[in-house]
Motif scaffolding. Structure first.
Motif, PDB file in Angstrom:
ATOM      1  N   MET A  78     -16.478  28.557  73.723  1.00  0.00           N
ATOM      2  CA  MET A  78     -16.082  29.893  73.267  1.00  0.00           C
ATOM      3  C   MET A  78     -14.566  30.041  73.284  1.00  0.00           C
ATOM      4  N   HIS A  79     -13.926  29.572  74.350  1.00  0.00           N
ATOM      5  CA  HIS A  79     -12.465  29.653  74.434  1.00  0.00           C
ATOM      6  C   HIS A  79     -11.801  28.819  73.339  1.00  0.00           C
ATOM      7  N   ALA A  80     -12.445  27.737  72.922  1.00  0.00           N
ATOM      8  CA  ALA A  80     -11.906  26.868  71.875  1.00  0.00           C
ATOM      9  C   ALA A  80     -12.271  27.357  70.466  1.00  0.00           C
ATOM     10  N   ASN A  81     -13.002  28.479  70.360  1.00  0.00           N
ATOM     11  CA  ASN A  81     -13.448  29.022  69.067  1.00  0.00           C
ATOM     12  C   ASN A  81     -14.169  27.959  68.238  1.00  0.00           C
ATOM     13  N   ASP A  82     -15.178  27.358  68.841  1.00  0.00           N
ATOM     14  CA  ASP A  82     -15.933  26.274  68.216  1.00  0.00           C
ATOM     15  C   ASP A  82     -16.811  26.803  67.082  1.00  0.00           C
ATOM     16  N   PRO A  83     -16.558  26.402  65.806  1.00  0.00           N
ATOM     17  CA  PRO A  83     -17.403  26.876  64.704  1.00  0.00           C
ATOM     18  C   PRO A  83     -18.840  26.363  64.802  1.00  0.00           C
ATOM     19  N   GLY A  84     -19.046  25.209  65.434  1.00  0.00           N
ATOM     20  CA  GLY A  84     -20.406  24.706  65.642  1.00  0.00           C
ATOM     21  C   GLY A  84     -21.209  25.613  66.548  1.00  0.00           C
ATOM     22  N   LEU A  85     -20.557  26.154  67.572  1.00  0.00           N
ATOM     23  CA  LEU A  85     -21.221  27.110  68.459  1.00  0.00           C
ATOM     24  C   LEU A  85     -21.541  28.394  67.708  1.00  0.00           C
ATOM     25  N   ALA A  86     -20.627  28.826  66.845  1.00  0.00           N
ATOM     26  CA  ALA A  86     -20.884  30.023  66.039  1.00  0.00           C
ATOM     27  C   ALA A  86     -22.110  29.817  65.160  1.00  0.00           C
ATOM     28  N   ALA A  87     -22.246  28.641  64.562  1.00  0.00           N
ATOM     29  CA  ALA A  87     -23.416  28.343  63.726  1.00  0.00           C
ATOM     30  C   ALA A  87     -24.693  28.360  64.555  1.00  0.00           C
ATOM     31  N   GLU A  88     -24.643  27.764  65.754  1.00  0.00           N
ATOM     32  CA  GLU A  88     -25.815  27.760  66.632  1.00  0.00           C
ATOM     33  C   GLU A  88     -26.219  29.182  67.022  1.00  0.00           C
ATOM     34  N   LEU A  89     -25.238  29.996  67.380  1.00  0.00           N
ATOM     35  CA  LEU A  89     -25.537  31.354  67.840  1.00  0.00           C
ATOM     36  C   LEU A  89     -26.045  32.240  66.704  1.00  0.00           C
ATOM     37  N   LEU A  90     -25.526  32.049  65.491  1.00  0.00           N
ATOM     38  CA  LEU A  90     -26.015  32.837  64.364  1.00  0.00           C
ATOM     39  C   LEU A  90     -27.477  32.532  64.057  1.00  0.00           C
ATOM     40  N   GLN A  91     -27.915  31.317  64.335  1.00  0.00           N
ATOM     41  CA  GLN A  91     -29.309  30.957  64.083  1.00  0.00           C
ATOM     42  C   GLN A  91     -30.221  31.289  65.257  1.00  0.00           C
ATOM     43  N   ASP A  92     -29.658  31.686  66.382  1.00  0.00           N
ATOM     44  CA  ASP A  92     -30.446  32.015  67.565  1.00  0.00           C
ATOM     45  C   ASP A  92     -31.165  33.340  67.333  1.00  0.00           C
ATOM     46  N   PRO A  93     -32.516  33.351  67.386  1.00  0.00           N
ATOM     47  CA  PRO A  93     -33.254  34.587  67.141  1.00  0.00           C
ATOM     48  C   PRO A  93     -32.935  35.687  68.155  1.00  0.00           C
ATOM     49  N   VAL A  94     -32.616  35.318  69.383  1.00  0.00           N
ATOM     50  CA  VAL A  94     -32.301  36.325  70.404  1.00  0.00           C
ATOM     51  C   VAL A  94     -31.005  37.054  70.042  1.00  0.00           C
ATOM     52  N   VAL A  95     -30.007  36.314  69.618  1.00  0.00           N
ATOM     53  CA  VAL A  95     -28.720  36.922  69.220  1.00  0.00           C
ATOM     54  C   VAL A  95     -28.911  37.789  67.982  1.00  0.00           C
ATOM     55  N   ARG A  97     -31.670  39.304  66.963  1.00  0.00           N
ATOM     56  CA  ARG A  97     -32.449  40.497  67.303  1.00  0.00           C
ATOM     57  C   ARG A  97     -31.604  41.494  68.088  1.00  0.00           C
ATOM     58  N   ARG A  98     -30.840  41.004  69.058  1.00  0.00           N
ATOM     59  CA  ARG A  98     -30.008  41.871  69.889  1.00  0.00           C
ATOM     60  C   ARG A  98     -28.987  42.639  69.045  1.00  0.00           C
ATOM     61  N   ASN A  99     -28.436  41.992  68.035  1.00  0.00           N
ATOM     62  CA  ASN A  99     -27.399  42.609  67.205  1.00  0.00           C
ATOM     63  C   ASN A  99     -27.930  43.223  65.915  1.00  0.00           C
ATOM     64  N   ARG A 100     -29.240  43.128  65.708  1.00  0.00           N
ATOM     65  CA  ARG A 100     -29.894  43.684  64.520  1.00  0.00           C
ATOM     66  C   ARG A 100     -29.225  43.201  63.231  1.00  0.00           C
ATOM     67  N   ILE A 101     -29.144  41.880  63.103  1.00  0.00           N
ATOM     68  CA  ILE A 101     -28.526  41.294  61.916  1.00  0.00           C
ATOM     69  C   ILE A 101     -29.506  40.350  61.233  1.00  0.00           C
ATOM     70  N   ALA A 102     -29.224  40.050  59.989  1.00  0.00           N
ATOM     71  CA  ALA A 102     -29.942  39.026  59.230  1.00  0.00           C
ATOM     72  C   ALA A 102     -28.877  38.114  58.620  1.00  0.00           C
ATOM     73  N   LEU A 103     -29.301  36.968  58.129  1.00  0.00           N
ATOM     74  CA  LEU A 103     -28.365  36.012  57.550  1.00  0.00           C
ATOM     75  C   LEU A 103     -28.625  35.853  56.060  1.00  0.00           C
ATOM     76  N   ASP A 104     -27.544  35.712  55.306  1.00  0.00           N
ATOM     77  CA  ASP A 104     -27.622  35.467  53.867  1.00  0.00           C
ATOM     78  C   ASP A 104     -27.128  34.041  53.625  1.00  0.00           C
ATOM     79  N   TRP A 105     -28.051  33.140  53.286  1.00  0.00           N
ATOM     80  CA  TRP A 105     -27.722  31.729  53.111  1.00  0.00           C
ATOM     81  C   TRP A 105     -27.362  31.389  51.667  1.00  0.00           C
ATOM     82  N   ALA A 106     -27.258  32.371  50.776  1.00  0.00           N
ATOM     83  CA  ALA A 106     -26.918  32.082  49.383  1.00  0.00           C
ATOM     84  C   ALA A 106     -25.567  31.371  49.314  1.00  0.00           C
TER      85      ALA A 106
END
Length: 182
Positions: A78-95, A97-106
């Motif tokens: 997180m401190h290194a602003n890892d884009p791979g971690l961002a990708a993992e967290l965006l696909q995490d269903p818990v994250v 659901r908690r943030n009430r978001i959906a993803l647009d893969w277009a």
């Protein structure tokens, strides 16, 4: 002979969430995190930017967790602003659901067929693997991979010339195989 196709992400997907400033519904994640410590409690957010006005929104990743309960490698990423971690967290269903978001893969993925040509083959046996949980229509993948129009692929499915153990209508985000008979 079995061919292997891979559905690969090319960039982070857009986040579908309403902007409080301009009422747009699309945010772009750039892999930046904000981590805040209050004594022994830790909060962490993934920052996303509105595609229309550039307003920053925070997606909660960690909330009021004791510092000792957070894995050090997660905190380092997180401190290194890892884009791979961002990708993992965006696909995490818990994250999500908690943030009430959906993803647009277009426009955020591509089909890698390995450069195989099969114009004269009578039977093509293909295994399609997803590198990430990207919802895609199998008909579109088959059409793109074989160089056929989608209507032609749908006609071949109706005639029984495209066979699969999974239902080829709708969207899939998991691995599947199919056989195309010409």
């Amino acid at each position: 002979m079995l061919e292997n196709w891979v559905v690969m992400p090319t960039c982070l997907p857009l986040v579908l969430r309403r902007c409080h400033t301009c009422a747009s519904e699309r945010f772009r994640a750039n892999g930046k995190f904000r981590v805040n410590a209050n004594h022994k409690l830790l909060d962490a957010w993934l920052l996303v930017l509105c595609t229309a006005c550039g307003e920053t929104a925070k997606l909660t990743v960690l909330e009021r967790l004791n510092v000792r309960s957070v894995r050090p490698e997660l905190l380092d990423r997180m401190h290194a602003n890892d884009p791979g971690l961002a990708a993992e967290l965006l696909q995490d269903p818990v994250v999500r659901r908690r943030n009430r978001i959906a993803l647009d893969w277009a426009d955020a993925w591509r089909l890698d067929t390995g450069g195989s040509d099969h114009p004269d083959s009578e039977v093509i046996d293909v295994s399609v693997r997803f590198a990430a949980r990207i919802p895609a229509r199998p008909v579109r993948l088959i059409a793109e991979g074989c160089g056929l129009p989608r209507a032609e692929v749908e006609r071949l499915i109706d005639e029984g010339k495209v066979v699969s153990a999974v239902r080829l209508s709708g969207k899939l985000s998991g691995d599947f195989t199919f056989m195309l008979k010409r």
